[in-house]
Design an enzyme around this catalytic site. Sequence first.
Site, PDB file in Angstrom:
ATOM      1  CD  GLU A 115      16.860 109.176  65.339  1.00 52.20           C
ATOM      2  OE1 GLU A 115      17.330 110.251  64.895  1.00 52.20           O
ATOM      3  OE2 GLU A 115      16.884 108.124  64.709  1.00 52.20           O
ATOM      4  CG  ASP A 150      21.615 117.516  60.411  1.00 54.74           C
ATOM      5  OD1 ASP A 150      21.460 116.282  60.384  1.00 54.74           O
ATOM      6  OD2 ASP A 150      21.802 118.158  61.457  1.00 54.74           O
TER       7      ASP A 150
END
Length: 266
Positions: free
Chosen positions: A48, A59
Amino acid sequence: MSTSTAFATAKAENRAALVGYLPAGFPDVDGSIEAIKAMVAAGCDVIEIGLPYSDPVMDGPTIQAAAQQALDQGVRTRDVLRTVEAVAATGVPTVVMTYWNPVEKYGVERFARDLASAGGAGLITPDITPDYGQDWIAAADAHELDKIFLVAPSSTDERIAMTTAACRGFVYATAVMGVTGARTTTSDLAGPLVARAKKATDLPIGVGLGVSNGDQAAELARYADGVIVGSAFVRAILDHPGDRTAALGALTALTEDLAGGVRRGA
């Protein structure tokens, strides 16, 4: 190459796949390519590549720090696509993980076309769901790209069914409520979520859980088709600022530990 190929290979070997994440442009563009190639060489089955974004609401602090470092150096979408091209050339299925706004700004059809041209396998879209992602679904279908949407412990059975039906490649099960980040213990939410998802689809289920070592990977691999690791890889580089050799050594050692874990857990 679809990510489903890597999951099928891992299944044939009676193990889970190891999915490794790193942002493009961290510590710089060439450095991220070198780092990801080291992860591939040491055992990652799927990569990824994160597209750095200025408002990464999902995040945790580790990935935010890496993405900000990349943004401060001026990384652009074209740099992400160049990274995809370099990594995909290794033969490992390579997907981009991105918030939706940069794709919309770039142009959905243009992004799909350029991602496919770079050899990318598809896109992980953490902040759009299939019912709001029709433009992406159409573009991905036109270019035969994987569509990887997220399910969570809070998802209803109806949402899981709708989401998995729209996926291609694999399903991303995020089994931690809250932002991303490495954790010292694994979540008791992951097993039930994977079981619920498997009732809805035959696609592989990859789990992102804050895994940071081989023992945690082994635990997760007992029921997940893929173990997704991000923050721990980023931390390996952050812990060695300015020392690329040491950072690559740490990345390699971590990948080997995790790759051993997904094999022990089978």
